[in-house]
Write a protein that holds these residues in place. Structure first.
Motif, PDB file in Angstrom:
ATOM      1  N   LYS A 199       0.852  -1.210   0.000  1.00  0.00           N
ATOM      2  CA  LYS A 199       0.000   0.000   0.000  1.00  0.00           C
ATOM      3  C   LYS A 199       0.879   1.249   0.000  1.00  0.00           C
ATOM      4  N   GLU A 200       1.970   1.224   0.793  1.00  0.00           N
ATOM      5  CA  GLU A 200       2.902   2.361   0.831  1.00  0.00           C
ATOM      6  C   GLU A 200       3.559   2.590  -0.525  1.00  0.00           C
ATOM      7  N   LYS A 201       3.708   1.518  -1.302  1.00  0.00           N
ATOM      8  CA  LYS A 201       4.334   1.622  -2.616  1.00  0.00           C
ATOM      9  C   LYS A 201       3.306   1.918  -3.716  1.00  0.00           C
ATOM     10  N   GLY A 202       2.059   2.213  -3.329  1.00  0.00           N
ATOM     11  CA  GLY A 202       1.053   2.643  -4.302  1.00  0.00           C
ATOM     12  C   GLY A 202       0.262   1.536  -4.961  1.00  0.00           C
ATOM     13  N   TYR A 203       0.250   0.363  -4.364  1.00  0.00           N
ATOM     14  CA  TYR A 203      -0.507  -0.756  -4.919  1.00  0.00           C
ATOM     15  C   TYR A 203      -1.966  -0.702  -4.473  1.00  0.00           C
ATOM     16  N   HIS A 204      -2.850  -1.220  -5.332  1.00  0.00           N
ATOM     17  CA  HIS A 204      -4.263  -1.393  -4.997  1.00  0.00           C
ATOM     18  C   HIS A 204      -4.452  -2.840  -4.550  1.00  0.00           C
ATOM     19  N   GLN A 205      -5.190  -3.045  -3.471  1.00  0.00           N
ATOM     20  CA  GLN A 205      -5.481  -4.401  -3.013  1.00  0.00           C
ATOM     21  C   GLN A 205      -6.817  -4.852  -3.587  1.00  0.00           C
ATOM     22  N   ILE A 206      -6.815  -6.041  -4.171  1.00  0.00           N
ATOM     23  CA  ILE A 206      -8.025  -6.619  -4.733  1.00  0.00           C
ATOM     24  C   ILE A 206      -8.272  -7.941  -4.025  1.00  0.00           C
ATOM     25  N   LYS A 207      -9.433  -8.052  -3.416  1.00  0.00           N
ATOM     26  CA  LYS A 207      -9.797  -9.295  -2.734  1.00  0.00           C
ATOM     27  C   LYS A 207     -10.081 -10.377  -3.771  1.00  0.00           C
ATOM     28  N   LEU A 208      -9.591 -11.563  -3.486  1.00  0.00           N
ATOM     29  CA  LEU A 208      -9.831 -12.716  -4.347  1.00  0.00           C
ATOM     30  C   LEU A 208     -10.653 -13.729  -3.568  1.00  0.00           C
ATOM     31  N   LYS A 209     -11.357 -14.575  -4.299  1.00  0.00           N
ATOM     32  CA  LYS A 209     -12.003 -15.692  -3.614  1.00  0.00           C
ATOM     33  C   LYS A 209     -11.704 -16.958  -4.398  1.00  0.00           C
TER      34      LYS A 209
ATOM     35  N   ASN B 176     -10.967 -24.393  -7.012  1.00  0.00           N
ATOM     36  CA  ASN B 176      -9.698 -23.884  -6.476  1.00  0.00           C
ATOM     37  C   ASN B 176      -9.022 -22.860  -7.383  1.00  0.00           C
ATOM     38  N   HIS B 177      -9.786 -22.222  -8.256  1.00  0.00           N
ATOM     39  CA  HIS B 177      -9.267 -21.105  -9.032  1.00  0.00           C
ATOM     40  C   HIS B 177      -9.494 -19.826  -8.224  1.00  0.00           C
ATOM     41  N   LEU B 178      -8.663 -18.836  -8.451  1.00  0.00           N
ATOM     42  CA  LEU B 178      -8.871 -17.535  -7.819  1.00  0.00           C
ATOM     43  C   LEU B 178      -9.769 -16.703  -8.720  1.00  0.00           C
ATOM     44  N   GLU B 179     -10.781 -16.096  -8.121  1.00  0.00           N
ATOM     45  CA  GLU B 179     -11.762 -15.346  -8.883  1.00  0.00           C
ATOM     46  C   GLU B 179     -11.818 -13.911  -8.375  1.00  0.00           C
TER      47      GLU B 179
END
Length: 144
Positions: A8-18, A23-26
């Protein structure tokens, strides 16, 4: 310091995955301001949208010489849709080219496992552009 805080300090956006039942990430993404559901696939070279979702995302398509290959299917005809906007939880990119092809085999596999169908696949092209970091333990994707 946690990975989340550092990124976050480096300017990244966090995107929640499920995780899907397969067992794939969506994740949820918007293409041209229209929301859809996508599988995250680090092994897919290009971000793809199913041909049946062209009208959903209001895409302009043209025939392509690219042949797609994926789980259980090869030599599939594709189309391309150029200069689209993609947004994933506040992270935005313009001029994104999307490969369009028949994703029925993917969705049939998901449905066979009682998982929801997807509109497409987020591939390595987007992950590279966003300098992606995937936190599997906390089910999060970070894009810069």
């Amino acid at each position: 310091m946690s990975l989340k805080k550092l990124l976050k300090e480096k300017g990244y956006h966090q995107i929640k995955l499920k995780y899907t039942k397969t067992n794939h990430l969506e994740l949820v993404a918007k293409i041209n301001d229209i929301e859809g559901s996508f599988i995250l696939d680090t092994g897919a070279s290009s971000t793809c949208v199913g041909i049946d979702a062209i009208t959903h995302f209001e895409l302009l398509s043209e025939d392509s010489d690219i042949k797609a290959a994926g789980a259980g299917a090869t030599n599939m005809l594709t189309q391309i849709s150029q200069k689209n906007r993609i947004e994933i939880k506040g992270w935005k990119k313009k001029k994104v080219d999307l490969v369009l092809f028949d994703l029925r085999h993917v969705n049939e596999a998901l449905e066979n496992h009682k998982a929801d169908k997807v509109h497409g696949i987020i591939g390595a092209d987007i992950l590279k552009r966003g300098k992606a970091v995937i936190d599997y333990k906390n089910k999060a994707l970070y894009l810069k």
